[in-house]
Design a protein around this motif. Structure first.
Motif, PDB file in Angstrom:
ATOM      1  N   UNK A 125      11.000  -4.566  19.717  1.00 12.64           N
ATOM      2  CA  UNK A 125       9.949  -3.484  19.055  1.00 12.64           C
ATOM      3  C   UNK A 125      10.561  -2.242  18.624  1.00 12.64           C
ATOM      4  N   UNK A 126      10.497  -1.956  17.302  1.00 11.30           N
ATOM      5  CA  UNK A 126      10.999  -0.811  16.785  1.00 11.30           C
ATOM      6  C   UNK A 126      10.006   0.110  16.084  1.00 11.30           C
ATOM      7  N   UNK A 127      10.125   1.516  16.048  1.00  6.02           N
ATOM      8  CA  UNK A 127       9.371   2.167  15.615  1.00  6.02           C
ATOM      9  C   UNK A 127       9.826   2.586  14.097  1.00  6.02           C
ATOM     10  N   UNK A 128       8.921   2.161  12.920  1.00  2.00           N
ATOM     11  CA  UNK A 128       9.524   2.342  11.621  1.00  2.00           C
ATOM     12  C   UNK A 128       8.616   3.236  11.165  1.00  2.00           C
ATOM     13  N   UNK A 129       7.832   4.028  11.597  1.00  3.95           N
ATOM     14  CA  UNK A 129       6.835   5.164  11.162  1.00  3.95           C
ATOM     15  C   UNK A 129       7.396   5.710   9.810  1.00  3.95           C
ATOM     16  N   UNK A 130       8.491   6.692  10.368  1.00  6.83           N
ATOM     17  CA  UNK A 130       9.203   7.789   9.470  1.00  6.83           C
ATOM     18  C   UNK A 130       9.575   6.889   8.262  1.00  6.83           C
ATOM     19  N   UNK A 131      10.425   5.930   8.337  1.00 12.21           N
ATOM     20  CA  UNK A 131      11.136   5.147   7.395  1.00 12.21           C
ATOM     21  C   UNK A 131      10.235   4.527   6.328  1.00 12.21           C
ATOM     22  N   UNK A 132       8.958   4.326   6.811  1.00 10.32           N
ATOM     23  CA  UNK A 132       8.133   3.433   5.897  1.00 10.32           C
ATOM     24  C   UNK A 132       7.385   4.270   5.090  1.00 10.32           C
ATOM     25  N   UNK A 180       0.726  -1.340   0.024  1.00 11.71           N
ATOM     26  CA  UNK A 180       0.103  -0.131  -0.061  1.00 11.71           C
ATOM     27  C   UNK A 180       1.026   1.129  -0.152  1.00 11.71           C
ATOM     28  N   UNK A 181       0.776   1.980   1.019  1.00 11.92           N
ATOM     29  CA  UNK A 181       1.456   3.352   1.097  1.00 11.92           C
ATOM     30  C   UNK A 181       2.827   2.960   1.634  1.00 11.92           C
ATOM     31  N   UNK A 182       2.864   2.032   2.228  1.00 17.49           N
ATOM     32  CA  UNK A 182       4.186   1.695   3.210  1.00 17.49           C
ATOM     33  C   UNK A 182       5.149   1.361   2.333  1.00 17.49           C
ATOM     34  N   UNK A 219       0.225  -1.646  12.271  1.00 14.02           N
ATOM     35  CA  UNK A 219       0.003  -0.196  11.979  1.00 14.02           C
ATOM     36  C   UNK A 219      -1.037   0.327  12.843  1.00 14.02           C
ATOM     37  N   UNK A 220      -0.760   1.110  13.885  1.00 14.35           N
ATOM     38  CA  UNK A 220      -1.870   1.717  14.827  1.00 14.35           C
ATOM     39  C   UNK A 220      -2.477   3.129  14.174  1.00 14.35           C
ATOM     40  N   UNK A 221      -3.675   3.419  14.808  1.00 11.84           N
ATOM     41  CA  UNK A 221      -4.167   4.580  14.216  1.00 11.84           C
ATOM     42  C   UNK A 221      -3.805   5.598  15.060  1.00 11.84           C
ATOM     43  N   UNK A 222      -2.940   5.364  16.088  1.00 11.32           N
ATOM     44  CA  UNK A 222      -2.504   6.431  16.704  1.00 11.32           C
ATOM     45  C   UNK A 222      -0.991   6.160  17.252  1.00 11.32           C
ATOM     46  N   UNK A 230      -1.087   8.142  13.278  1.00 15.66           N
ATOM     47  CA  UNK A 230      -0.685   6.653  13.311  1.00 15.66           C
ATOM     48  C   UNK A 230       0.647   6.321  13.514  1.00 15.66           C
ATOM     49  N   UNK A 231       0.978   5.130  13.966  1.00 15.11           N
ATOM     50  CA  UNK A 231       2.549   4.561  13.917  1.00 15.11           C
ATOM     51  C   UNK A 231       2.557   2.967  13.435  1.00 15.11           C
ATOM     52  N   UNK A 232       3.592   2.889  12.912  1.00 15.24           N
ATOM     53  CA  UNK A 232       3.966   1.643  12.619  1.00 15.24           C
ATOM     54  C   UNK A 232       4.883   0.989  13.252  1.00 15.24           C
ATOM     55  N   UNK A 233       4.932  -0.203  13.837  1.00 13.35           N
ATOM     56  CA  UNK A 233       5.803  -0.896  14.567  1.00 13.35           C
ATOM     57  C   UNK A 233       6.062  -2.213  14.245  1.00 13.35           C
ATOM     58  N   UNK A 234       7.504  -2.370  14.334  1.00 12.23           N
ATOM     59  CA  UNK A 234       8.081  -3.805  13.677  1.00 12.23           C
ATOM     60  C   UNK A 234       8.674  -4.556  14.989  1.00 12.23           C
ATOM     61  N   UNK A 235       8.037  -5.665  15.019  1.00 10.60           N
ATOM     62  CA  UNK A 235       8.205  -6.629  16.138  1.00 10.60           C
ATOM     63  C   UNK A 235       9.167  -7.734  15.719  1.00 10.60           C
ATOM     64  N   UNK A 236      10.300  -7.696  16.056  1.00  8.36           N
ATOM     65  CA  UNK A 236      11.307  -8.644  15.475  1.00  8.36           C
ATOM     66  C   UNK A 236      11.621  -9.878  16.422  1.00  8.36           C
ATOM     67  N   UNK A 237      11.502 -10.913  15.959  1.00  6.25           N
ATOM     68  CA  UNK A 237      11.365 -12.442  16.781  1.00  6.25           C
ATOM     69  C   UNK A 237      12.281 -13.224  16.126  1.00  6.25           C
ATOM     70  N   UNK A 238      13.360 -13.415  16.814  1.00  5.08           N
ATOM     71  CA  UNK A 238      14.654 -14.271  16.409  1.00  5.08           C
ATOM     72  C   UNK A 238      14.391 -15.575  17.099  1.00  5.08           C
TER      73      UNK A 238
END
Length: 473
Positions: A341-348, A64-66, A320-323, A354-362
């Motif tokens: 957990x990382x905030x990837x809002x700006x880079x995406x 989409x837009x991301x 992706x949250x609405x706030x 809203x805010x986009x979070x990436x959860x990394x599970x190794x």
């Protein structure tokens, strides 16, 4: 189709003093690095990549837009090879480092309620740079903090290259040095799982010693964390491709190597997507199973040992949250299945509220094939438990990326399986994070392997070259 020579090179019979040529198979960080190093030294290079992009397993895609990274990738100040790579593709400013190591650690299972601790350093010499952080770390008892300090001093004395260390697991060593299960969970695995992609019982002590000694016990700033503030594809594909093009490297995408063989005149022929390329040297910078399928049988003492290098998965959850629900750029968790957990809002490129979070599970063997609906049901409540601001927030999107073979498995004994850059076949070299770099499967290890392969080829060509890292020269 008739064979063609790599760029700028006539046939052997009339080459005279023309520059040597090389084909690099694989356009991940290892292959890109090898191609840059070879081209910098005047070698005519053709780079083959089966995918429609460069970057290997550290890439971006559109949703989409991301613009979404397939997974969160970070590096440390001690990752000098990857920092060289960023500089070389003019991307260092786009993936800055922290001024000082600072990792928020949130324990939601504490008896008195959620507690936030931090792993951070001071501007003091090693090991005093972490002394205050350890002394005030709330997730360990006073006795556990003291035992961690003693274990760190013992670890500092180890030689990570000692083959004996590769034969035991990290948990066994930690147990011998008085580390409680809580200390392993709240500190050693907190760092070890994301860097090694394995918990302590499944990790080679040699690789663990390398990670902790290099990152925490050499230079005060060695563990300062850096990460891309733009999509990874911009660094590893767009900027890398521009650099390669500027060096005259012929880059062929959607071009998968199908066969390599020695020619009668001692050179190499590479069959790829209907074209046969001839070159003086070949660098195979693809995963170990693919390398096994391409290598001549006599290229290694035991080619089949490559198949004994197992792989480990990484699972990434994208929410992706609405706030806005997270104020920090990242954090890690205890007492929860959530790891980092990382905030990837700006880079995406996310627009609007809203805010986009990436959860990394190794080390995600148990969940790598879990359906998206089940992952959503498990992890959204966990994120609400960790982030009170997420409670009641709308979820605009939830999706999953899975890398089933993200890294080689750093199991005890893997060191003896990892091959060096040189093979027994003249002119044939290996690269990839799974080769014998001394590092776990990281971006740093991948770039270092590209240095080694290119350096071996240039030595064989009789070309003077300076290794970018003085300690590895």
């Amino acid at each position: 189709m008739a064979p063609t020579d790599a760029p700028g090179t006539p046939g052997r019979e009339d080459r005279g003093d023309a520059r040597p040529t090389a084909v690099v198979v694989g356009g991940g960080l290892a292959g890109i690095t090898a191609a840059i190093q070879l081209a910098d030294a005047g070698v005519g290079v053709t780079l083959l990549e089966g995918r429609p992009r460069l970057g290997g397993l550290a890439f971006s895609f559109r949703r989409g837009e991301l613009t979404v990274d397939n997974g969160q990738h970070v590096y440390l100040r001690c990752c000098t090879a990857y920092r060289w790579f960023l500089d070389r593709v003019d991307g260092a400013r786009l993936a800055p480092l922290q001024d000082r190591l600072d990792v928020p650690v949130l324990d939601v299972a504490h008896p008195r309620g959620p507690r936030l601790g931090r792993i951070r350093r001071d501007a003091l010499p090693v090991p005093l740079h972490l002394a205050r952080s350890l002394a005030t770390y709330p997730h360990l008892s006073l006795a556990e903090r003291a035992s961690v300090g003693r274990a760190a001093l013992a670890l500092k004395k180890l030689d990570p290259a000692d083959p004996a260390l590769d034969g035991i697991d990290f948990a066994t060593w930690l147990g011998r040095h008085g580390q409680s299960p809580r200390a392993i969970e709240a500190l050693w695995d907190l760092v070890g799982i994301p860097t090694l992609n394995a918990p302590a019982p499944d990790a080679s002590m040699g690789l663990a010693a390398m990670v902790f000694k290099t990152g925490l016990l050499t230079d005060p700033g060695a563990a300062d964390i850096g990460w891309a503030h733009v999509p990874l594809g911009h660094l590893h594909d767009t900027l890398a491709a521009k650099t390669l093009d500027g060096l005259g490297v012929r880059t062929l995408l959607r071009a998968k190597a199908e066969r390599i063989a020695r020619t009668d005149d001692g050179r190499w022929a590479v069959d790829a997507s209907g074209e046969t390329l001839r070159a003086d040297a070949v660098v195979l910078a693809v995963p170990q199973t693919e390398t096994h399928g391409l290598l001549p049988e006599d290229a290694l003492d035991d080619v089949d040992r490559l198949l004994d290098i197992e792989t480990a998965p990484i699972l990434n959850l994208h929410v992706v949250y609405d706030r806005k629900v997270l104020k920090r750029p990242f954090f890690t968790a205890l007492g929860s299945p959530v790891q980092w957990v990382f905030d990837r809002t700006e880079s995406s490129g996310l627009t609007g509220p809203g805010q986009y979070l990436a959860v990394s599970q190794s080390a995600a063997q148990d969940e790598i094939d879990t359906p998206v609906a089940a992952l959503r049901e498990r992890y959204l409540p966990e994120l609400e438990r960790l982030l009170p601001a997420a409670r009641g927030a709308g979820v605009r999107d939830f999706f999953v990326t899975r890398e089933r073979t993200a890294t080689f498995a750093p199991a005890p004994g893997v060191g003896r399986l990892r091959p060096a850059a040189r093979t027994r076949a003249p002119g044939l070299y290996l690269a990839g994070a799974w080769t014998a770099t001394g590092w776990p499967a990281t971006m740093e290890g991948a770039v270092r392997s590209g240095f080694s392969a290119a350096g071996a080829a240039l030595s064989a060509f009789g070309r003077r070259h300076d290794h970018p890292l003085q300690e590895a020269a």
